[in-house]
Design an enzyme around this catalytic site. Sequence first.
Site, PDB file in Angstrom:
ATOM      1  CB  CYS A 105     -28.484   2.876 -10.581  1.00 31.48           C
ATOM      2  SG  CYS A 105     -27.269   2.896  -9.252  1.00 31.48           S
ATOM      3  NE  ARG A 136     -29.232   1.698 -18.046  1.00 30.96           N
ATOM      4  CZ  ARG A 136     -28.572   2.806 -18.317  1.00 30.96           C
ATOM      5  NH1 ARG A 136     -27.872   3.388 -17.366  1.00 30.96           N
ATOM      6  NH2 ARG A 136     -28.591   3.336 -19.509  1.00 30.96           N
ATOM      7  CD1 TRP A 183     -22.393  -2.151 -10.257  1.00 30.44           C
ATOM      8  CD2 TRP A 183     -21.725  -0.035  -9.985  1.00 30.44           C
ATOM      9  NE1 TRP A 183     -21.026  -2.149 -10.284  1.00 30.44           N
ATOM     10  CE2 TRP A 183     -20.586  -0.853 -10.119  1.00 30.44           C
ATOM     11  CE3 TRP A 183     -21.539   1.332  -9.807  1.00 30.44           C
ATOM     12  CZ2 TRP A 183     -19.288  -0.352 -10.081  1.00 30.44           C
ATOM     13  CZ3 TRP A 183     -20.253   1.836  -9.761  1.00 30.44           C
ATOM     14  CH2 TRP A 183     -19.143   1.000  -9.902  1.00 30.44           C
ATOM     15  CG  ASN A 207     -27.748   6.050 -13.537  1.00 28.10           C
ATOM     16  OD1 ASN A 207     -26.757   5.597 -12.978  1.00 28.10           O
ATOM     17  ND2 ASN A 207     -27.804   6.205 -14.850  1.00 28.10           N
ATOM     18  N   GLY A 208     -26.329   7.847 -10.943  1.00 25.96           N
ATOM     19  CA  GLY A 208     -25.271   8.840 -11.009  1.00 25.96           C
ATOM     20  C   GLY A 208     -24.580   9.007  -9.674  1.00 25.96           C
ATOM     21  CD  GLU A 222     -12.024  -8.532 -24.222  1.00 27.73           C
ATOM     22  OE1 GLU A 222     -13.209  -8.880 -24.048  1.00 27.73           O
ATOM     23  OE2 GLU A 222     -11.578  -7.434 -23.797  1.00 27.73           O
ATOM     24  CE  LYS A 245     -15.368 -10.395 -22.419  1.00 28.80           C
ATOM     25  NZ  LYS A 245     -14.899  -9.092 -21.979  1.00 28.80           N
ATOM     26  CD  GLU A 253     -15.141  -8.210 -18.003  1.00 35.37           C
ATOM     27  OE1 GLU A 253     -15.538  -7.047 -18.145  1.00 35.37           O
ATOM     28  OE2 GLU A 253     -15.139  -9.039 -18.940  1.00 35.37           O
ATOM     29  CG  HIS A 302      11.832  -5.901 -20.673  1.00 36.91           C
ATOM     30  ND1 HIS A 302      13.161  -5.554 -20.652  1.00 36.91           N
ATOM     31  CD2 HIS A 302      11.537  -6.161 -21.975  1.00 36.91           C
ATOM     32  CE1 HIS A 302      13.653  -5.586 -21.873  1.00 36.91           C
ATOM     33  NE2 HIS A 302      12.685  -5.960 -22.698  1.00 36.91           N
ATOM     34  CE  LYS A 346     -23.520  -5.860 -22.246  1.00 40.96           C
ATOM     35  NZ  LYS A 346     -22.398  -6.734 -22.621  1.00 40.96           N
TER      36      LYS A 346
END
Length: 605
Positions: free
Chosen positions: A2, A27, A74, A98-99, A478, A482, A485, A501, A600
């Site tokens: 947050c 955030r 968040w 925040n936390g 990656e 992406k 996300e 496999h 972020k």
Amino acid sequence: MCGIIGIASNKPVSMNIINSLKKLEYRGYDSAGLATLDNDEISEKKCSGRVEELEKILFKSPSNGHLGIGHVRWATHGVPNILNAHPHSSEIVSVVHNGIIENSDELKKKLESKGLKFKSQTDTEVITLLITEALKDNKPLESVFNTLKQLKGSFALGIIFKNYKNIIIGARRGSPLAVGYSNIENYLGSDSYALKSMTNKISYLDDGDLCVLSKDKVEFYDVKKKKINKKVHILSDDKNTSDKGDYKNFMSKEIFEQSITAKNCINEYTDSLKKDINIYNFPIKPEKINKIILIGCGTAYHSCLVAKYWFEELTTIDVEIDIASEFRYRKLKFNSNNLYVFVSQSGETADTAAALDICKKNKVKTCSVVNSVESTIARSSDWVLPIHAGPEIGVASTKAFLGQMLVLYILCLKLAQIRKDISNSSYQTNIKNLKTLPEAIKKSLKVENSIQAMAKEFLDAKGSMFLGRGLSFPIALEGALKLKELSYLHAEGYPAGEMKHGPLALIEEGLPVIVLAPKDKYFEKTLSNMQEVIARGGKILFITDHKKELINENIRFGIRVPSLDNLLSPILLTIPVQLLAYHVALLKGCDIDKPRNLAKSVTVE
């Protein structure tokens, strides 16, 4: 994850709080709120959703207080709605947090046994009620100290009090917190970015610190309640803008800024006259480095995976890579001749910061590769290598990922040269190749039109797969990340040789499979793995730097990027997979800059 803000002023603060919260939305953006002291009462305004909704509420019902706190959330404890939005207030106290408070359930039961009622599902509300109870017998500072003793977990707090209308108290344990100064007001914020539009004078709280802000002064206290002084940092004048300009969103801007990012980074670290790399002040003599341990999360972890191949190829140093959230809980064997390298875009990543803290406690040498030299991770490291990417606003990292890879490659080259693991002629050739990279990135961006056509293939797909070998394998990971996300579509990245496999079971008629195949020592093997997919009906999207014409009836789309030295191929292959994720998300109407459920700067475990 947050974001919090606090302002003590001699004029109304609500609009400055709103503007700061907009900067802190990277955030979190599940909900937003603020509380000011207005006519000697706590005036609280909250909403679910974005800060712009909170701004509309304020437009209809202004808050005129000269002291206030704000928050973007968040969600952790409790769904994202108005009741769970911060601040959390009693009649006499209001708190933003925040936390995560790990013992909140236990504390909540104790408070409920005393007859206290909770309005939300959050862990934060226990802080509000604990302080409210403590204020019956104590003044604000002592009440906060007493409350913090009872909390387990991480937090950055901003607290205001109905009966003490001139102060904001801030507290930090684990989560970052900064204080800003000006002549007529003082500020509290999750980071310097939120405060930079109002001041360039910043101090940072360390773990266990508290601060008391008024419009005229700031006082700091350590965990032992002793008054302390803090260094004032003057923030650099950042020439990069956080404005979208002519782009639809920040992510497209940041993708297309990557040639500039590369040029800036290369210019910062190379000396054109001496044809050398300007990296000095190693915390360990390079010749004595026994092992390098690369540590990161998410996209930063993928940059570490790429770097492992580089270090193995160019140096004689043993290399390990670790996910930060796993590193911190393993039974580790530390060595004073090891260099522990921490990679983080924000420099505030909670798991990475905690892993760094373990290294510091074990007195080993640390290096951080970050985008913010004022961040917690940078300030805690023995050695800092900035990536010089400028502000990255889009939640899904693009130019910062490229910057991380570049800095790790440059570090690898310098170590190889100092240790005489490569010849001087090879060193000079690699630097020369590096100088051509920005222009090659610019050319790679020209594949966008072809990528747009490819993107349509994903709209009705059940999922997709990204395949690569060697240096291309981390880019496959990656690329899949992406796409997940941004578009919320299922995607997996695999080493192409691992298909037989297990993952081949996922291939079915029409499944999009992105094959990353630069002209390297794995090229022919990758083509063989691609044939395994074709034989089972997979729809091939082929990305290569090979100059030979390879497109045939079995390949649905082919994308060609410029051909450079093989060591630099992962950087160029990154461009099309970023553009692919972007255009798929655009076609689906997703929120490009703020994907659902993400933030972020990941400042919680």
